[in-house]
Enzyme design. Structure first.
Site, PDB file in Angstrom:
ATOM      1  N   TYR A  16       0.820  -1.207   0.000  1.00  0.00           N
ATOM      2  CA  TYR A  16       0.000   0.000   0.000  1.00  0.00           C
ATOM      3  C   TYR A  16       0.864   1.271   0.000  1.00  0.00           C
ATOM      4  O   TYR A  16       0.421   2.316  -0.451  1.00  0.00           O
ATOM      5  CB  TYR A  16      -0.911   0.039   1.234  1.00  0.00           C
ATOM      6  CG  TYR A  16      -2.240  -0.647   1.047  1.00  0.00           C
ATOM      7  CD1 TYR A  16      -2.310  -1.999   0.765  1.00  0.00           C
ATOM      8  CD2 TYR A  16      -3.427   0.061   1.166  1.00  0.00           C
ATOM      9  CE1 TYR A  16      -3.526  -2.629   0.599  1.00  0.00           C
ATOM     10  CE2 TYR A  16      -4.659  -0.560   1.014  1.00  0.00           C
ATOM     11  CZ  TYR A  16      -4.704  -1.910   0.733  1.00  0.00           C
ATOM     12  OH  TYR A  16      -5.907  -2.529   0.574  1.00  0.00           O
TER      13      TYR A  16
ATOM     14  N   LYS B 233       3.217 -15.071   2.198  1.00  0.00           N
ATOM     15  CA  LYS B 233       3.597 -15.948   1.094  1.00  0.00           C
ATOM     16  C   LYS B 233       5.112 -16.122   1.151  1.00  0.00           C
ATOM     17  O   LYS B 233       5.843 -15.682   0.250  1.00  0.00           O
ATOM     18  CB  LYS B 233       3.146 -15.341  -0.246  1.00  0.00           C
ATOM     19  CG  LYS B 233       1.660 -15.455  -0.512  1.00  0.00           C
ATOM     20  CD  LYS B 233       1.218 -16.858  -0.909  1.00  0.00           C
ATOM     21  CE  LYS B 233       1.683 -17.208  -2.305  1.00  0.00           C
ATOM     22  NZ  LYS B 233       1.276 -18.609  -2.666  1.00  0.00           N
TER      23      LYS B 233
ATOM     24  N   ASP C  27      -2.735 -17.855   0.671  1.00  0.00           N
ATOM     25  CA  ASP C  27      -3.729 -18.493  -0.207  1.00  0.00           C
ATOM     26  C   ASP C  27      -4.397 -19.656   0.508  1.00  0.00           C
ATOM     27  O   ASP C  27      -5.621 -19.862   0.425  1.00  0.00           O
ATOM     28  CB  ASP C  27      -3.112 -18.926  -1.547  1.00  0.00           C
ATOM     29  CG  ASP C  27      -1.880 -19.811  -1.392  1.00  0.00           C
ATOM     30  OD1 ASP C  27      -1.292 -19.865  -0.289  1.00  0.00           O
ATOM     31  OD2 ASP C  27      -1.496 -20.470  -2.390  1.00  0.00           O
TER      32      ASP C  27
ATOM     33  N   ASP D 101      -6.491  -7.055   3.794  1.00  0.00           N
ATOM     34  CA  ASP D 101      -7.604  -6.417   3.103  1.00  0.00           C
ATOM     35  C   ASP D 101      -8.493  -7.479   2.475  1.00  0.00           C
ATOM     36  O   ASP D 101      -9.717  -7.464   2.615  1.00  0.00           O
ATOM     37  CB  ASP D 101      -7.048  -5.469   2.024  1.00  0.00           C
ATOM     38  CG  ASP D 101      -8.149  -4.751   1.271  1.00  0.00           C
ATOM     39  OD1 ASP D 101      -9.078  -4.249   1.933  1.00  0.00           O
ATOM     40  OD2 ASP D 101      -8.086  -4.696   0.028  1.00  0.00           O
TER      41      ASP D 101
ATOM     42  N   ASP E 220     -12.388  -9.117   3.949  1.00  0.00           N
ATOM     43  CA  ASP E 220     -13.644  -9.122   3.183  1.00  0.00           C
ATOM     44  C   ASP E 220     -14.222 -10.533   3.132  1.00  0.00           C
ATOM     45  O   ASP E 220     -15.430 -10.735   3.245  1.00  0.00           O
ATOM     46  CB  ASP E 220     -13.412  -8.639   1.734  1.00  0.00           C
ATOM     47  CG  ASP E 220     -13.661  -7.140   1.572  1.00  0.00           C
ATOM     48  OD1 ASP E 220     -13.499  -6.411   2.571  1.00  0.00           O
ATOM     49  OD2 ASP E 220     -14.005  -6.703   0.451  1.00  0.00           O
TER      50      ASP E 220
HETATM   51  C1  IPM Z   1     -10.514  -1.325   3.603  1.00  0.00           C
HETATM   52  C2  IPM Z   1     -10.742  -0.672   2.264  1.00  0.00           C
HETATM   53  C3  IPM Z   1      -9.596   0.289   1.993  1.00  0.00           C
HETATM   54  C4  IPM Z   1      -8.318  -0.523   1.899  1.00  0.00           C
HETATM   55  C5  IPM Z   1      -9.762   1.195   0.769  1.00  0.00           C
HETATM   56  C6  IPM Z   1     -11.054   1.972   0.813  1.00  0.00           C
HETATM   57  C7  IPM Z   1      -8.595   2.113   0.601  1.00  0.00           C
HETATM   58  O1  IPM Z   1     -10.886  -1.634   1.288  1.00  0.00           O
HETATM   59  O2  IPM Z   1     -10.402  -0.592   4.597  1.00  0.00           O
HETATM   60  O3  IPM Z   1     -10.493  -2.547   3.670  1.00  0.00           O
HETATM   61  O4  IPM Z   1      -7.987  -1.074   0.825  1.00  0.00           O
HETATM   62  O5  IPM Z   1      -7.622  -0.610   2.899  1.00  0.00           O
HETATM   63 MG    MG Z   2     -10.978  -3.636   2.024  1.00  0.00          MG
END
Ligand code: IPM
Ligand code: MG
Length: 363
Positions: free
Chosen positions: A143, A194, A227, A251, A255
């Site tokens: 990042y 990884k 993975d 990240d 999700d």
């Molecule tokens: C998160 C989001 C952010 C990230 C974006 C909005 C920059 O996806 O907080 O998970 O990638 O960190």
């Molecule tokens: Mg995210």
């Protein structure tokens, strides 16, 4: 004795203002019903800030954030700002905030509420009772790594570059948070990288291993390739207690973990820096421009983020417990926003969900 706290609110874009309005209701309730008093101040971030200041996080806003006891953030981003340069995109405001405040440890708890078991796409027996804490490194890795950019090669071809880079102190400090939290939970840490293909992953594994040996040998530690971790989260999620991983894998994995719980609309997060410094609380989901302004958004991830804020930054665990119990009660009673709607439940809007939480607190 009355304690007064100040919270900087950054509602942001898309559904941000709608979900934050429900947190403001909760703050109003706390101010009238408890010993503590919370002052709020609104500021801009993301696209909203671009439209006003021409940049996604203005210095005056950043300075206000530093002065607050905690920061509550909604969401950033939207199609309106898709075509601007990376450092001027709405997301860059959030990344700058994380980096400037050194919020290196991002806690993302994935908790399956009994009432929502059927909202998960996985079988009930796989997700029942699930309680995983993802600790995502938040101020390093790909990042922020340099060099980065898109280069014109002059022959009709271009080259896009990002750099994954970690130093020992960055790995150790986030791993330390994971081990300490594991001690208060299931006492088990999975560290994911990884190491089989990336030097930064090899370093991650070695540094976590040596920190563990030095300071945390009482905690169970398992290394896992990222993975495989993604796969195991679907196959057998209950094997996990705390997962510590880098910025990008965290990240993605968070999700995925969110969906185990039934909806991205349920997952809160806390971004913590050094002890005693200001922390940031935000839902894991994004700004959902497709449903913005329609009262369809689920405010619970933001409400649960606020509860983390009460617990970690304001030291008000009792009020946090009450809010979490209210969320549970409301879900048990069948009150649902569209994202978690199920048979025989009662579908409500964003603000009706907030009202239901307040009503549950009042009983
Ligand atoms: C998160 C989001 C952010 C990230 C974006 C909005 C920059 O996806 O907080 O998970 O990638 O960190
Ligand atoms: Mg995210």
């Amino acid at each position: 004795m009355t304690h007064t706290y100040s919270i900087q609110i950054l509602a942001g874009d898309g559904i941000g203002p709608e979900i934050m309005a429900e947190v403001k209701k909760l703050i109003g309730w706390i101010n009238s019903n408890t010993e503590i008093n919370i002052n709020t101040r609104d500021g801009l971030i993301g696209g909203a800030s671009i439209d006003t200041y021409g940049n996604p996080l203005d210095d005056t806003t950043l300075a206000q954030c530093r002065k607050a006891d905690a920061i509550m953030l909604g969401a950033v981003g939207g199609p309106k700002w898709n075509d601007v340069e990376y450092n001027l995109r709405p997301e860059a405001g959030l990344l700058k905030l994380r980096k400037e405040l050194e919020l290196f440890a991002n806690l993302r708890p994935a908790l399956v509420f009994d009432a929502l078991i059927d909202a998960s796409t996985l079988k009930p027996e796989i997700v029942r009772g699930l309680d995983i804490l993802i600790v995502r490194e938040l101020t390093g890795g790909v990042y922020f790594g340099e060099p980065r950019g898109i280069e014109d090669l002059g022959n009709g071809q271009r080259r896009g570059v990002n750099t994954q880079v970690y130093e020992t102190y960055e790995i150790e400090r986030v791993a330390r948070v994971a081990f300490e939290l594991a001690r208060k939970r299931g006492n088990k840490v999975h560290s994911c990288e990884k190491a089989n293909v990336m030097e930064s992953g090899k370093l991650w594994r070695e540094d976590v291993t040596s920190l563990h040996a030095k300071e945390f040998s009482d905690v169970e530690l398992e290394h896992m390739y990222a993975d495989n971790c993604a796969m195991q989260l679907l196959r057998n999620p209950s094997q996990f207690d705390v997962i510590v991983t880098d910025n990008l894998f965290g990240d993605i994995i968070s999700d995925e973990a969110a969906m185990l719980t039934g909806s991205l609309g349920m997952l809160p997060s806390a971004s913590l820096g050094h002890v005693g410094s200001v922390a940031l609380y935000e839902p894991v989901h994004g700004s959902a421009p497709d449903i913005a302004g329609q009262g369809k958004a689920n405010p619970l991830a933001t409400i649960l983020s606020f509860s983390m804020c009460l617990r970690y930054s304001l030291n008000q665990g009792e009020i946090a417990d009450k809010i979490e119990a209210a969320v549970k009660g409301v879900l048990n009673s069948g009150t649902r926003t569209p994202d978690i709607m199920a048979d025989k439940c009662n579908q409500v809007s964003t603000s009706e969900m907030g009202d239901a939480i307040i009503a549950a607190l009042d009983t």
